[in-house]
Structure formats: C-alpha cells, structure tokens
Design a protein around this motif. Structure first.
Motif, short mmCIF file in Angstrom:
data_model
loop_
_atom_site.label_atom_id
_atom_site.label_comp_id
_atom_site.label_asym_id
_atom_site.label_seq_id
_atom_site.Cartn_x
_atom_site.Cartn_y
_atom_site.Cartn_z
N ALA A 49 -16.51 -27.96 -6.10
CA ALA A 49 -15.13 -28.18 -6.53
C ALA A 49 -14.43 -26.86 -6.87
O ALA A 49 -15.04 -25.92 -7.38
CB ALA A 49 -15.11 -29.12 -7.73
N HIS A 50 -13.11 -26.83 -6.62
CA HIS A 50 -12.31 -25.67 -6.98
C HIS A 50 -11.79 -25.83 -8.40
O HIS A 50 -12.04 -26.85 -9.07
CB HIS A 50 -11.15 -25.50 -5.99
N VAL A 51 -11.08 -24.83 -8.89
CA VAL A 51 -10.49 -24.90 -10.22
C VAL A 51 -8.98 -24.78 -10.11
O VAL A 51 -8.45 -24.19 -9.16
CB VAL A 51 -11.03 -23.79 -11.16
N VAL A 52 -8.28 -25.36 -11.08
CA VAL A 52 -6.82 -25.39 -11.09
C VAL A 52 -6.33 -24.58 -12.29
O VAL A 52 -6.65 -24.91 -13.43
CB VAL A 52 -6.29 -26.83 -11.18
N PRO A 53 -5.55 -23.53 -12.08
CA PRO A 53 -5.03 -22.77 -13.22
C PRO A 53 -3.82 -23.45 -13.83
O PRO A 53 -3.14 -24.26 -13.19
CB PRO A 53 -4.63 -21.44 -12.57
N LEU A 54 -3.55 -23.10 -15.07
CA LEU A 54 -2.29 -23.51 -15.67
C LEU A 54 -1.14 -22.94 -14.86
O LEU A 54 -1.16 -21.77 -14.45
CB LEU A 54 -2.19 -23.00 -17.11
N ALA A 93 -15.30 -22.42 -6.68
CA ALA A 93 -14.58 -22.29 -7.94
C ALA A 93 -14.19 -20.85 -8.24
O ALA A 93 -13.83 -20.52 -9.36
CB ALA A 93 -15.42 -22.86 -9.09
N GLN A 94 -14.25 -19.99 -7.21
CA GLN A 94 -13.83 -18.59 -7.31
C GLN A 94 -14.76 -17.75 -8.18
O GLN A 94 -14.32 -16.81 -8.85
CB GLN A 94 -12.38 -18.48 -7.77
N ARG A 95 -16.06 -18.09 -8.16
CA ARG A 95 -17.03 -17.19 -8.79
C ARG A 95 -16.99 -15.85 -8.08
O ARG A 95 -17.11 -15.78 -6.85
CB ARG A 95 -18.44 -17.78 -8.73
N GLY A 96 -16.81 -14.80 -8.82
CA GLY A 96 -16.71 -13.48 -8.22
C GLY A 96 -15.36 -13.21 -7.57
O GLY A 96 -15.15 -12.15 -7.00
N MET A 97 -14.44 -14.15 -7.68
CA MET A 97 -13.09 -13.99 -7.11
C MET A 97 -12.03 -14.49 -8.09
O MET A 97 -11.02 -15.06 -7.70
CB MET A 97 -12.96 -14.75 -5.79
N GLY A 98 -12.28 -14.28 -9.38
CA GLY A 98 -11.27 -14.64 -10.38
C GLY A 98 -11.75 -15.48 -11.53
O GLY A 98 -11.17 -15.43 -12.62
N LEU A 99 -12.80 -16.30 -11.33
CA LEU A 99 -13.31 -17.13 -12.43
C LEU A 99 -14.37 -16.32 -13.16
O LEU A 99 -15.48 -16.14 -12.65
CB LEU A 99 -13.89 -18.44 -11.91
N ASP A 100 -14.04 -15.84 -14.35
CA ASP A 100 -14.97 -15.03 -15.12
C ASP A 100 -16.02 -15.92 -15.77
O ASP A 100 -15.86 -17.14 -15.86
CB ASP A 100 -14.21 -14.23 -16.19
N TRP A 101 -17.11 -15.31 -16.25
CA TRP A 101 -18.23 -16.07 -16.78
C TRP A 101 -17.85 -16.86 -18.04
O TRP A 101 -18.30 -17.98 -18.23
CB TRP A 101 -19.44 -15.18 -17.05
N ALA A 167 -27.44 -30.05 -16.78
CA ALA A 167 -27.14 -30.12 -15.35
C ALA A 167 -28.27 -29.49 -14.54
O ALA A 167 -29.08 -28.73 -15.06
CB ALA A 167 -25.83 -29.41 -15.05
N THR A 168 -28.31 -29.80 -13.25
CA THR A 168 -29.25 -29.16 -12.34
C THR A 168 -28.79 -27.74 -12.07
O THR A 168 -27.66 -27.53 -11.62
CB THR A 168 -29.34 -29.92 -11.00
N PRO A 169 -29.62 -26.72 -12.32
CA PRO A 169 -29.17 -25.35 -12.06
C PRO A 169 -29.23 -25.01 -10.57
O PRO A 169 -30.15 -25.42 -9.86
CB PRO A 169 -30.18 -24.48 -12.83
N VAL A 170 -28.25 -24.27 -10.12
CA VAL A 170 -28.26 -23.67 -8.79
C VAL A 170 -28.41 -22.16 -9.00
O VAL A 170 -27.52 -21.53 -9.56
CB VAL A 170 -26.98 -23.97 -8.01
N LEU A 171 -29.54 -21.60 -8.58
CA LEU A 171 -29.75 -20.17 -8.71
C LEU A 171 -28.92 -19.47 -7.64
O LEU A 171 -29.32 -19.37 -6.48
CB LEU A 171 -31.23 -19.82 -8.54
N MET A 172 -27.75 -18.99 -8.03
CA MET A 172 -26.79 -18.44 -7.07
C MET A 172 -27.25 -17.10 -6.54
O MET A 172 -27.91 -16.32 -7.25
CB MET A 172 -25.42 -18.30 -7.72
N ALA A 173 -26.90 -16.83 -5.29
CA ALA A 173 -27.15 -15.50 -4.74
C ALA A 173 -26.39 -14.48 -5.59
O ALA A 173 -25.25 -14.70 -5.98
CB ALA A 173 -26.69 -15.44 -3.29
#
Length: 412
Positions: A49-54, A93-101, A167-173
């Motif tokens: 899923a993606h994320v929606v900004p204000l 969800a824009q990991r590494g492209m705008g969605l910070d940890w 939740a089930t973890p996904v070990l991301m690259a």
C-alpha cells in the motif's frame, strides 16, 4: 466538455491526443468485481500500500512525512475488505523515497491496530533506512566487520518495532548492506544472525535494481542465478525461520526457476508487476503467491481473480487468468521506466477512485509522471473496469487536465 453520444448517458471527458489537441473519450462501466464472503486460501496475497500525505503538509523533498491518517488507513481497510493482506511500509509506501523511519514506525503501529480490529493479514517492512547517507558513507569507509555489525543492529531495531506490533516482518533489501558488503559471505553473515534471532518466520525481500539502482549486485552477485545460490544456502540453513521470499526482478522465467528450487514450505511471493497473471495463477507445476504494488491499484480485480481460484479447478484458473490479464496493460504502463516512480500511478488511481482528497505524494513525487503518462493510465484503468465511479473519475480527470493547461479551448 463534449456531450455524450446521442441515446446514451455514458460519461465523456476530453483527453489529449498525440497531435496536441483533445478528443472526446467515452468511459466504460466498472468491472464485475466482488468482495469475498470469507478468507482467500488458494493464494496468499499482499497488496503493498502507498501512503497519503496531508493536503496542507509541506510535501517537498527532504521534509518529514506528514500523513493523512484517515485516508492512509482507509485505503488499507479497502484492501482488507477485498480479502487482500496489506504489505505495510514497503517500497510502494516510499521507503527511501520520502517516508522516513519515524513516520514508518508510527504507521506500522497504527496499521497493526487497524488490522487487529478486522482480522486483516499484515506484513511490515523492516530495513535499515534510518541509517543516514552520511552514516552509511562512514561505514563504507571504516572497518568492514564494524560496518556489518552496524547494519545488523539497524535491522534489529526495525525488526523489534514490527515484532512488537504483532505483524509478519519483511526483511527488506538494504541499501546500507549493499554498500558495505563485499561478497556473498557478508550477506550470509548478516542474514544468518538475524534469522537465528527471530522468533517467528519472516519474509525475505529481493528487490532488483530496476526498482532501486542502489541494490545492484544484491546477495553478492550481479548474476541472478549466482545470487540465488546465496539465498538458497540461507534457506537451507534457516528454512524454518522463513515464510517466503519476495522476488521483484521483473524476470518471469527466473522466478519460475527459483520457485522450483525453494525448500518445501517456503513460499515464492511474486513481486513481478509485469508478469503477475501467469505467475500467480500458475499451472499444474506450481504457482507464486503475491506481494505486489500493482495489487494496490487493481484490488477489486485482483480479489475477484483470487476468488475464482478458490474453486481449485481449471475453470476457476482460466477465469482468474482472464481477469488478471485484463489489467496487465495497466500494470505494465504504471511500472514502465523509470520504474521507481510507479507509485505516482497508484496514488493517481487512488485519487480518481475517491480514496484520497488530492493527488499528492510525500516529497512532491506526484510530479514524477507526466500528464501524458497519467492520461494513458486513465484510459487503461477505464478499459480494465477499474474506475469505480466514472462520474467522479471524469470530474477529477478534467480538473487535473485543467491544472495542467490541457483543455479543449486552450490545447494547441
């Protein structure tokens, strides 16, 4: 606006053409989509899923992500209502492209609570993206063993957040690991340590460089078969700790080959947003499960196809393949190069279908696709029956084109 054809109440919108003018386009009807009466069991399927900004947030590059929580979580409830699992805080969800940890961690906790409220399936990405580029540069320049330990610790921190949420973890690259590691042994060292520590099975994440150039040579080799040898060695040593492997290389032949090499009980989650119809439907020799960004865009069709597979017969398989193939042109267009910007297409369709108030993305990345690209996306989505309210979709498309300076009166 053009008038509808005589004798019809169909919706019409003027769309730009290749010669720089506009032509009237008559929208079709939504597809015959259904929601499942119970859990889907023939395939395990996650939609990333993606994320929606204000809409009022400072969505400029480098600014912290400010999310519209109602729209972001509402989109996840839509996916669950179609029987799909949610893959949270993944690449989509824009990991590494705008969605910070910090925002990702909070989103994990919020989505996990919503998943529990409806019994929804949830997997969440755990990576190392809270290591800043400056910190990664320090690790690369320093002692390699110390760098690998730092990457392992970063994974541990995010894994702890996902585990605490249930939740089930996904070990991301990991971009950091790709930068620090020198060979396959380094990948084995980091992943073996993490898998020896987890208490529940995880999903491994193999994201190809077409999605993220910083991940070139992941698993210690540029050749995918050589890289697969490392993955298979890891699975043989820790198979009980791995639910499956998500493969996003956009290479259907390689995915089928790898699927046949996996140890019993380890799933192949297709991340191939080009070739998913044949891979997920499969044949008498096997099939892939799914963890796909495109499923977030085509959720009603994907769900209806998966429901057809519940019959576990040839007729059901043929119907599922027919449905998914009807969305294939849309998926291929959405994920065309530069592929990392496919997220703009998912956000655009989400907006057209009323799942978010504006066509905006974290970091302003809605600008990463052109009006021409998004016009074609509109046509393909309509052709696939995925504009669920044609009146609303047409109204929003007209507004988008007007802002872009494309109107029947002004087009040159």
């Amino acid at each position: 606006m053009s008038a509808p054809p005589a004798g019809t109440d169909r919706v019409v919108v003027d769309l730009p053409n290749v010669v720089g003018t506009t032509d009237p386009y008559v929208l079709g009807a939504r597809g015959p989509w259904t929601r499942p009466a119970g859990p889907l069991t023939a395939r395990r399927a996650f939609a990333a899923a993606h994320v929606v900004p204000l809409t009022t947030a400072d969505n400029t590059p480098g600014r912290p992500a400010e999310l519209d929580w109602d729209a972001t979580l509402g989109f996840r409830h839509m996916l669950w209502s179609y029987g799909l699992g949610v893959a949270e805080v993944m690449d989509t969800a824009q990991r590494g492209m705008g969605l910070d940890w910090d925002a990702a961690a909070y989103l994990i906790r919020r989505t996990a609570a919503e998943a529990r409220s409806v019994g929804g399936l949830l997997a969440c990405g755990a990576g190392t993206d809270h290591l800043t580029p400056a910190r990664v540069a320090e690790l690369v320049a320093g002692d390699r063993e110390a760098g690998l330990h730092a990457v392992t610790d970063a994974y541990r921190e995010q894994l702890g957040t996902v585990a605490a949420a249930g939740a089930t973890p996904v070990l991301m690259a990991s971009r950091a690991l790709a930068a620090v590691a020198r060979d396959a042994d380094d990948y084995l060292a980091v992943y073996s340590t993490l898998l020896s520590e987890v208490t529940e099975p995880v999903i491994l994440h193999w994201l190809g460089e077409v999605f993220d150039p910083a991940l070139a040579g992941y698993w210690g080799a540029g050749d995918p078969h050589a890289a697969a040898a490392t993955v298979l060695e890891l699975l043989r040593a820790h198979g009980g700790k791995v639910d499956g492997v998500k493969v996003s290389l956009l290479d259907a032949g390689f995915e089928v080959w790898l699927r046949g090499q996996l140890p019993a009980g380890v799933r192949l989650y297709s991340g191939d947003d080009f070739n998913y119809p044949e891979l997920v439907v499969g044949d008498d020799h096997g099939h892939s499960d799914a963890l796909l960004g495109v499923f977030a865009a085509i959720a009603p069709a994907a769900s209806t196809a998966l429901q057809a597979l519940e019959s576990r017969d040839e007729a059901g398989r043929a119907r599922a393949l027919e449905i998914l193939r009807s969305t294939e042109a849309l998926g291929r267009h959405m994920f065309e190069e530069p592929t990392p910007h496919y997220k703009a297409g998912i956000a655009f369709l989400s907006w057209l279908n009323g799942h978010q108030p504006g066509f905006q993305m974290v970091g302003g990345l809605q600008s990463a696709r052109s009006a021409r690209h998004l016009t074609t996306l509109f046509r393909l989505a309509d052709g696939a029956g995925l504009l669920l309210d044609p009146d609303r979709a047409a109204h929003r498309m007209r507004a988008f084109l007007e802002v872009a300076g494309i109107t029947p009166e002004e087009t040159r």
